[in-house]
Design a protein around this motif. Structure first.
Motif, PDB file in Angstrom:
ATOM      1  N   CYS A 126       0.849  -1.186   0.000  1.00  0.00           N
ATOM      2  CA  CYS A 126       0.000   0.000   0.000  1.00  0.00           C
ATOM      3  C   CYS A 126       0.888   1.242   0.000  1.00  0.00           C
ATOM      4  CB  CYS A 126      -0.930   0.027   1.213  1.00  0.00           C
ATOM      5  SG  CYS A 126      -2.137   1.381   1.183  1.00  0.00           S
ATOM      6  N   ILE A 127       0.565   2.180  -0.873  1.00  0.00           N
ATOM      7  CA  ILE A 127       1.285   3.445  -0.966  1.00  0.00           C
ATOM      8  C   ILE A 127       0.437   4.526  -0.302  1.00  0.00           C
ATOM      9  CG2 ILE A 127       2.194   5.202  -2.539  1.00  0.00           C
ATOM     10  CD1 ILE A 127       2.734   2.879  -4.515  1.00  0.00           C
ATOM     11  N   GLY A 128       1.020   5.208   0.666  1.00  0.00           N
ATOM     12  CA  GLY A 128       0.290   6.232   1.396  1.00  0.00           C
ATOM     13  C   GLY A 128       0.363   7.581   0.710  1.00  0.00           C
ATOM     14  N   THR A 129      -0.783   8.211   0.508  1.00  0.00           N
ATOM     15  CA  THR A 129      -0.827   9.570  -0.033  1.00  0.00           C
ATOM     16  C   THR A 129      -1.067  10.596   1.064  1.00  0.00           C
ATOM     17  OG1 THR A 129      -3.207   9.465  -0.481  1.00  0.00           O
ATOM     18  CG2 THR A 129      -1.731   8.672  -2.222  1.00  0.00           C
ATOM     19  N   VAL A 130      -1.602  10.141   2.177  1.00  0.00           N
ATOM     20  CA  VAL A 130      -1.735  10.921   3.412  1.00  0.00           C
ATOM     21  C   VAL A 130      -1.470   9.934   4.543  1.00  0.00           C
ATOM     22  CG1 VAL A 130      -3.223  12.338   4.879  1.00  0.00           C
ATOM     23  CG2 VAL A 130      -3.493  12.426   2.378  1.00  0.00           C
ATOM     24  N   ALA A 131      -0.704  10.317   5.554  1.00  0.00           N
ATOM     25  CA  ALA A 131      -0.355   9.352   6.596  1.00  0.00           C
ATOM     26  C   ALA A 131      -0.121  10.045   7.926  1.00  0.00           C
ATOM     27  CB  ALA A 131       0.895   8.571   6.197  1.00  0.00           C
ATOM     28  N   HIS A 132      -0.419   9.303   8.998  1.00  0.00           N
ATOM     29  CA  HIS A 132      -0.116   9.791  10.341  1.00  0.00           C
ATOM     30  C   HIS A 132       0.372   8.632  11.195  1.00  0.00           C
ATOM     31  CE1 HIS A 132      -4.152   8.156  11.160  1.00  0.00           C
ATOM     32  NE2 HIS A 132      -3.762   8.071  12.417  1.00  0.00           N
ATOM     33  N   ALA A 133       1.137   8.953  12.216  1.00  0.00           N
ATOM     34  CA  ALA A 133       1.719   7.958  13.113  1.00  0.00           C
ATOM     35  C   ALA A 133       0.984   7.948  14.442  1.00  0.00           C
ATOM     36  CB  ALA A 133       3.197   8.261  13.332  1.00  0.00           C
ATOM     37  N   ILE A 134       0.792   6.741  14.992  1.00  0.00           N
ATOM     38  CA  ILE A 134       0.011   6.612  16.226  1.00  0.00           C
ATOM     39  C   ILE A 134       0.849   6.825  17.482  1.00  0.00           C
ATOM     40  CG2 ILE A 134      -1.616   5.044  15.118  1.00  0.00           C
ATOM     41  CD1 ILE A 134      -0.271   2.760  16.742  1.00  0.00           C
ATOM     42  N   GLY A 135       2.180   6.704  17.385  1.00  0.00           N
ATOM     43  CA  GLY A 135       3.020   6.934  18.558  1.00  0.00           C
ATOM     44  C   GLY A 135       3.068   5.778  19.529  1.00  0.00           C
ATOM     45  N   ASP A 136       3.022   4.540  19.038  1.00  0.00           N
ATOM     46  CA  ASP A 136       3.092   3.389  19.947  1.00  0.00           C
ATOM     47  C   ASP A 136       4.489   3.257  20.537  1.00  0.00           C
ATOM     48  OD1 ASP A 136       3.992   2.702  17.322  1.00  0.00           O
ATOM     49  OD2 ASP A 136       3.852   0.575  17.825  1.00  0.00           O
ATOM     50  N   PHE A 137       4.584   2.661  21.700  1.00  0.00           N
ATOM     51  CA  PHE A 137       5.845   2.436  22.413  1.00  0.00           C
ATOM     52  C   PHE A 137       6.638   3.732  22.621  1.00  0.00           C
ATOM     53  CE2 PHE A 137       4.828  -1.809  20.952  1.00  0.00           C
ATOM     54  CZ  PHE A 137       5.234  -2.618  22.005  1.00  0.00           C
ATOM     55  N   GLY A 138       5.938   4.851  22.696  1.00  0.00           N
ATOM     56  CA  GLY A 138       6.611   6.118  22.954  1.00  0.00           C
ATOM     57  C   GLY A 138       7.291   6.728  21.756  1.00  0.00           C
ATOM     58  N   THR A 139       7.018   6.215  20.546  1.00  0.00           N
ATOM     59  CA  THR A 139       7.606   6.796  19.344  1.00  0.00           C
ATOM     60  C   THR A 139       6.825   8.052  18.950  1.00  0.00           C
ATOM     61  OG1 THR A 139       6.245   5.316  17.974  1.00  0.00           O
ATOM     62  CG2 THR A 139       8.474   4.588  18.522  1.00  0.00           C
ATOM     63  N   LEU A 140       7.340   8.756  17.944  1.00  0.00           N
ATOM     64  CA  LEU A 140       6.710   9.996  17.519  1.00  0.00           C
ATOM     65  C   LEU A 140       5.306   9.756  16.972  1.00  0.00           C
ATOM     66  CD1 LEU A 140       9.633  11.819  15.666  1.00  0.00           C
ATOM     67  CD2 LEU A 140       8.828  12.178  18.014  1.00  0.00           C
ATOM     68  N   ALA A 141       4.417  10.689  17.257  1.00  0.00           N
ATOM     69  CA  ALA A 141       3.044  10.631  16.764  1.00  0.00           C
ATOM     70  C   ALA A 141       2.751  11.887  15.960  1.00  0.00           C
ATOM     71  CB  ALA A 141       2.060  10.512  17.926  1.00  0.00           C
ATOM     72  N   GLY A 142       1.787  11.770  15.047  1.00  0.00           N
ATOM     73  CA  GLY A 142       1.354  12.928  14.288  1.00  0.00           C
ATOM     74  C   GLY A 142       1.429  12.704  12.795  1.00  0.00           C
ATOM     75  N   PRO A 143       1.087  13.718  12.007  1.00  0.00           N
ATOM     76  CA  PRO A 143       1.080  13.576  10.548  1.00  0.00           C
ATOM     77  C   PRO A 143       2.482  13.556   9.958  1.00  0.00           C
ATOM     78  CG  PRO A 143       0.534  15.826  11.175  1.00  0.00           C
ATOM     79  CD  PRO A 143       0.594  15.034  12.454  1.00  0.00           C
ATOM     80  N   LEU A 144       2.630  12.814   8.857  1.00  0.00           N
ATOM     81  CA  LEU A 144       3.870  12.828   8.084  1.00  0.00           C
ATOM     82  C   LEU A 144       3.733  13.855   6.973  1.00  0.00           C
ATOM     83  CD1 LEU A 144       3.978  10.015   9.536  1.00  0.00           C
ATOM     84  CD2 LEU A 144       5.258   9.195   7.552  1.00  0.00           C
ATOM     85  N   LEU A 145       4.866  14.339   6.512  1.00  0.00           N
ATOM     86  CA  LEU A 145       4.882  15.301   5.413  1.00  0.00           C
ATOM     87  C   LEU A 145       4.883  14.520   4.095  1.00  0.00           C
ATOM     88  CD1 LEU A 145       5.069  18.309   4.612  1.00  0.00           C
ATOM     89  CD2 LEU A 145       7.567  18.065   4.672  1.00  0.00           C
ATOM     90  N   VAL A 146       3.686  14.101   3.667  1.00  0.00           N
ATOM     91  CA  VAL A 146       3.555  13.306   2.452  1.00  0.00           C
ATOM     92  C   VAL A 146       3.154  14.206   1.282  1.00  0.00           C
ATOM     93  CG1 VAL A 146       2.413  11.347   1.352  1.00  0.00           C
ATOM     94  CG2 VAL A 146       2.837  11.307   3.820  1.00  0.00           C
ATOM     95  N   PRO A 147       3.936  14.248   0.223  1.00  0.00           N
ATOM     96  CA  PRO A 147       3.565  15.027  -0.965  1.00  0.00           C
ATOM     97  C   PRO A 147       2.508  14.263  -1.765  1.00  0.00           C
ATOM     98  CG  PRO A 147       5.652  13.928  -1.336  1.00  0.00           C
ATOM     99  CD  PRO A 147       5.243  13.591   0.074  1.00  0.00           C
ATOM    100  N   GLN A 148       1.250  14.639  -1.585  1.00  0.00           N
ATOM    101  CA  GLN A 148       0.151  13.827  -2.089  1.00  0.00           C
ATOM    102  C   GLN A 148       0.211  13.610  -3.605  1.00  0.00           C
ATOM    103  OE1 GLN A 148      -3.774  14.616  -0.437  1.00  0.00           O
ATOM    104  NE2 GLN A 148      -4.739  14.186  -2.414  1.00  0.00           N
ATOM    105  N   ALA A 149       0.462  14.645  -4.355  1.00  0.00           N
ATOM    106  CA  ALA A 149       0.485  14.502  -5.808  1.00  0.00           C
ATOM    107  C   ALA A 149       1.601  13.551  -6.259  1.00  0.00           C
ATOM    108  CB  ALA A 149       0.650  15.868  -6.466  1.00  0.00           C
ATOM    109  N   LEU A 150       2.757  13.659  -5.634  1.00  0.00           N
ATOM    110  CA  LEU A 150       3.855  12.753  -5.973  1.00  0.00           C
ATOM    111  C   LEU A 150       3.518  11.308  -5.597  1.00  0.00           C
ATOM    112  CD1 LEU A 150       7.310  14.381  -5.118  1.00  0.00           C
ATOM    113  CD2 LEU A 150       6.522  13.516  -7.326  1.00  0.00           C
ATOM    114  N   ALA A 151       2.903  11.117  -4.426  1.00  0.00           N
ATOM    115  CA  ALA A 151       2.525   9.775  -4.002  1.00  0.00           C
ATOM    116  C   ALA A 151       1.505   9.167  -4.961  1.00  0.00           C
ATOM    117  CB  ALA A 151       1.972   9.814  -2.580  1.00  0.00           C
ATOM    118  N   GLU A 152       0.563   9.988  -5.411  1.00  0.00           N
ATOM    119  CA  GLU A 152      -0.414   9.513  -6.393  1.00  0.00           C
ATOM    120  C   GLU A 152       0.269   9.130  -7.695  1.00  0.00           C
ATOM    121  OE1 GLU A 152      -4.261  12.192  -4.904  1.00  0.00           O
ATOM    122  OE2 GLU A 152      -2.903  12.949  -6.459  1.00  0.00           O
ATOM    123  N   SER A 153       1.224   9.927  -8.120  1.00  0.00           N
ATOM    124  CA  SER A 153       1.984   9.626  -9.327  1.00  0.00           C
ATOM    125  C   SER A 153       2.749   8.317  -9.179  1.00  0.00           C
ATOM    126  CB  SER A 153       2.955  10.767  -9.633  1.00  0.00           C
ATOM    127  OG  SER A 153       3.842  10.425 -10.680  1.00  0.00           O
TER     128      SER A 153
END
Length: 316
Positions: free
Chosen positions: A66-93
């Motif tokens: 699966c290729i993500g065009t919009v993505a966010h992280a849940i922060g499990d085990f104390g890792t970083l949480a929040g949205p990723l900087l995904v370039p949607q048009a490039l991901a779609e391409s």
């Protein structure tokens, strides 16, 4: 140089069950050196090949890729949480190009990621929004699993697309090497746990999330003292796999069937298909040279821990 690659093991147990200080400092040096090499390369775009551990992908719909065009992280085990900087048009391409090259990949406009994707971004880049990133999920725990061949062909298709960009592209592979932490299997559970694997675990209650975290931590503590408590690590397999990547002979892995890999190195070792996809992507830029190989079995992290960089020999 238009492309660079770094593949590295991840573990949710960083900071929870650590090895002795000398080993921890050794790994931290490996990570720090890789971060400096990546900073010197100065990528414009990251293509991140990563698995999931029933935190974002479930049996309600379980794609091989699966290729993500919009993505966010849940922060499990104390890792970083929040949205990723995904370039949607490039991901779609990218997704379109992959399909046009005969590789069936799903797309997601709401991809949910866990530590398997965020650790390399945190450790090697310094955050989730520092550099544009296209996350590529490779199913590594939920049977039926994709083969080495399909992961390689996915990587080649993405690499061919990336080679046409006027960008400096960093390929990251996250996962492996030999390991088998206590990940539930649908065939062996029922009731609430089966329901969680089928999709209700996407929004896991806080108390269940904590219980799940502690279950893995406790298993690691036991495994560090008694390596018969889980599937043992397999340094021999890990070193063989790294040598295959160094030689660039990725197709030799096509003959390794999934059950053989599970039996030899553990059921979560399928995460190394993220490495195969990343190296296959780099190979689209021509022959490559690997550098800075590191390997050590680390029972405290229930992992054969590895790190490997590479760059194309062509200057294009």
């Amino acid at each position: 140089m238009k492309a660079y690659l770094h593949c590295m093991s991840h573990s949710p147990l960083f900071g929870h069950v650590d090895p002795e200080q000398s080993v921890l400092e050794e790994v931290n040096t490996v990570i720090s050196d890789a971060r400096q090499r990546i900073a010197a390369f100065a990528p414009d775009l990251i293509i991140l090949f990563a698995p999931d551990h029933y935190n974002g992908f479930f049996y309600d719909v379980m794609p091989s890729f699966c290729i993500g065009t919009v993505a966010h992280a849940i922060g499990d085990f104390g890792t970083l949480a929040g949205p990723l900087l995904v370039p949607q048009a490039l991901a779609e391409s990218c997704a379109t190009a992959v399909l046009e090259r005969g590789i069936d990949s799903a797309v997601s406009y709401r991809m949910q990621l866990d530590h398997g994707a965020t650790q390399p971004l945190e450790f090697l880049i310094g955050g989730l929004q520092k550099i544009p990133v296209i996350p590529v999920f490779i199913n590594s725990v939920a049977t039926p699993l994709p083969s080495f061949q399909r992961a390689r062909l996915l990587g080649e298709a993405i690499g061919q697309w990336a080679s046409l960009l006027d960008k400096r592209v960093l390929f990251l592979g996250s996962g492996g090497l030999s390991h088998q932490p206590p990940v539930p299997e649908l065939a062996k559970v029922d009731g609430l746990m089966a329901d969680r694997l089928k999709g209700s675990g996407r929004h896991l209650p806080a108390d269940e999330r904590e219980a799940r975290t502690q279950r893995v931590i406790n298993a690691a503590k036991i495994f560090s003292q008694d390596q018969s408590s889980l599937h043992p690590l397999n340094p021999g397999w890990d070193q063989y796999f790294l040598s295959v990547l160094e030689k660039g002979d990725l197709q030799i892995l096509d003959s390794v069937i999934n059950q053989e890999l599970s039996d030899r190195a553990g059921k979560s070792t399928h995460e190394i298909k993220t490495w195969v996809a990343a190296f296959a992507a780099l190979s689209s830029f021509g022959s490559y040279q690997t550098t800075d190989k590191y390997y050590r079995p680390i029972p405290e992290w229930i992992a054969g821990f590895g790190s490997l960089s590479a760059y194309p020999l062509s200057k294009c």
